[in-house]
Design a protein around this motif. Structure first.
Motif, short mmCIF file in Angstrom:
data_model
loop_
_atom_site.label_atom_id
_atom_site.label_comp_id
_atom_site.label_asym_id
_atom_site.label_seq_id
_atom_site.Cartn_x
_atom_site.Cartn_y
_atom_site.Cartn_z
N VAL A 29 0.84 -1.19 0.00
CA VAL A 29 0.00 0.00 0.00
C VAL A 29 0.88 1.24 0.00
CG1 VAL A 29 -1.70 1.30 1.33
CG2 VAL A 29 -1.91 -1.18 1.12
N GLY A 30 1.95 1.21 0.74
CA GLY A 30 2.88 2.34 0.78
C GLY A 30 3.48 2.64 -0.58
N ASP A 31 3.82 1.60 -1.33
CA ASP A 31 4.36 1.80 -2.67
C ASP A 31 3.31 2.44 -3.57
OD1 ASP A 31 6.72 0.62 -1.86
OD2 ASP A 31 6.31 -1.30 -2.84
N ALA A 32 2.06 2.01 -3.47
CA ALA A 32 0.99 2.60 -4.27
C ALA A 32 0.80 4.07 -3.93
CB ALA A 32 -0.31 1.82 -4.07
N PHE A 33 0.80 4.40 -2.65
CA PHE A 33 0.69 5.81 -2.24
C PHE A 33 1.88 6.60 -2.76
CE2 PHE A 33 -2.83 4.75 0.36
CZ PHE A 33 -3.45 5.94 0.68
N GLY A 34 3.04 6.00 -2.75
CA GLY A 34 4.22 6.68 -3.27
C GLY A 34 4.10 7.00 -4.75
N SER A 37 1.16 9.90 -5.20
CA SER A 37 1.23 11.14 -4.43
C SER A 37 2.65 11.69 -4.43
CB SER A 37 0.79 10.89 -2.98
OG SER A 37 1.78 10.16 -2.29
N ASN A 38 2.82 12.82 -3.79
CA ASN A 38 4.15 13.39 -3.59
C ASN A 38 4.74 13.00 -2.24
OD1 ASN A 38 4.25 14.74 -6.06
ND2 ASN A 38 3.14 16.50 -5.24
N ILE A 39 4.12 12.06 -1.55
CA ILE A 39 4.60 11.62 -0.24
C ILE A 39 5.94 10.92 -0.43
CG2 ILE A 39 4.16 10.19 1.79
CD1 ILE A 39 1.15 10.34 1.00
N ARG A 40 6.96 11.39 0.25
CA ARG A 40 8.27 10.77 0.16
C ARG A 40 8.78 10.30 1.51
NH1 ARG A 40 6.61 9.84 -3.65
NH2 ARG A 40 6.75 10.92 -5.61
N GLY A 41 8.18 10.73 2.57
CA GLY A 41 8.62 10.32 3.90
C GLY A 41 8.33 8.85 4.15
N GLU A 42 9.38 8.10 4.44
CA GLU A 42 9.22 6.66 4.67
C GLU A 42 8.29 6.38 5.85
OE1 GLU A 42 10.16 4.12 2.74
OE2 GLU A 42 10.85 5.66 1.34
N ALA A 46 4.93 4.29 5.62
CA ALA A 46 4.80 3.15 6.52
C ALA A 46 3.49 3.21 7.29
CB ALA A 46 5.99 3.08 7.47
N GLY A 47 3.04 4.42 7.59
CA GLY A 47 1.75 4.58 8.27
C GLY A 47 0.58 4.08 7.43
N TYR A 48 0.66 4.27 6.12
CA TYR A 48 -0.40 3.76 5.24
C TYR A 48 -0.33 2.23 5.11
CZ TYR A 48 -1.95 8.35 3.81
OH TYR A 48 -2.49 9.60 3.81
N THR A 49 0.86 1.70 5.29
CA THR A 49 1.06 0.25 5.18
C THR A 49 0.72 -0.47 6.48
OG1 THR A 49 2.82 0.66 3.57
CG2 THR A 49 2.76 -1.53 4.57
N ALA A 50 0.81 0.21 7.60
CA ALA A 50 0.67 -0.40 8.93
C ALA A 50 -0.61 -1.22 9.13
CB ALA A 50 0.78 0.67 10.01
#
Length: 153
Positions: A29-34, A37-42, A46-50
């Motif tokens: 899920v984190g990879d998909a959000f990456g 989006s412009n989200i780059r903070g690991e 990780a919060g979206y993947t948790a």
């Protein structure tokens, strides 16, 4: 390569994402959000993947993207989408569109809402700049300002 195509707004990349989510063993899920989006903070990613500690929890996420009615075998979903548009086409209360100028999936989608929803006719719409698909993450201040201005007007 896929990331660059997403950034360029290539429509075929959405189909790639649907296939990737359905079939890739290490889908995240984190990879998909990456990608979207412009989200780059690991830590943020990780919060979206948790909520999905392992593949036993991710079946719904894997399926979700394939629910977009794009192909002939999605006729039931297309029919449901048509019913939703019938409701929206009768909606005469003020409706703001606040899309992004860089959303790889939804860029330009505001035009259909503005044309088909009566409540969108007399509203000053906004296009948020510099964001992508998840505007609330990419441009939270800009999006909030758009909504607050709409509510005040």
């Amino acid at each position: 390569m896929v990331s660059e195509q997403f950034r360029a707004g290539s429509p075929i990349t959405f189909l790639y994402l649907v296939k990737h989510a359905a079939e890739y063993p290490d889908f995240s899920v984190g990879d998909a959000f990456g990608l979207l989006s412009n989200i780059r903070g690991e830590q943020v990613l990780a919060g979206y993947t948790a909520p999905f500690p392992d593949d036993n929890y991710i079946a719904g996420v894997r399926k979700f993207l394939s629910c977009v009615p794009l192909l002939e075998h999605h006729q039931a979903d297309c029919d449901a989408n048509d019913r939703a548009w019938a409701v929206l086409e009768a909606f005469d209360r003020p409706l703001l569109t606040a899309f992004s100028d860089g959303g790889p999936v939804t860029k330009g989608g505001e035009a259909e809402f503005q044309q088909r929803v009566p409540g969108a006719e007399s509203v000053k719409h906004t296009t948020n700049t510099g964001g992508r698909h998840f505007l609330q993450e990419d441009q939270p201040e800009q999006l909030s300002h758009s909504i607050i201005t709409f509510m005040r007007d």
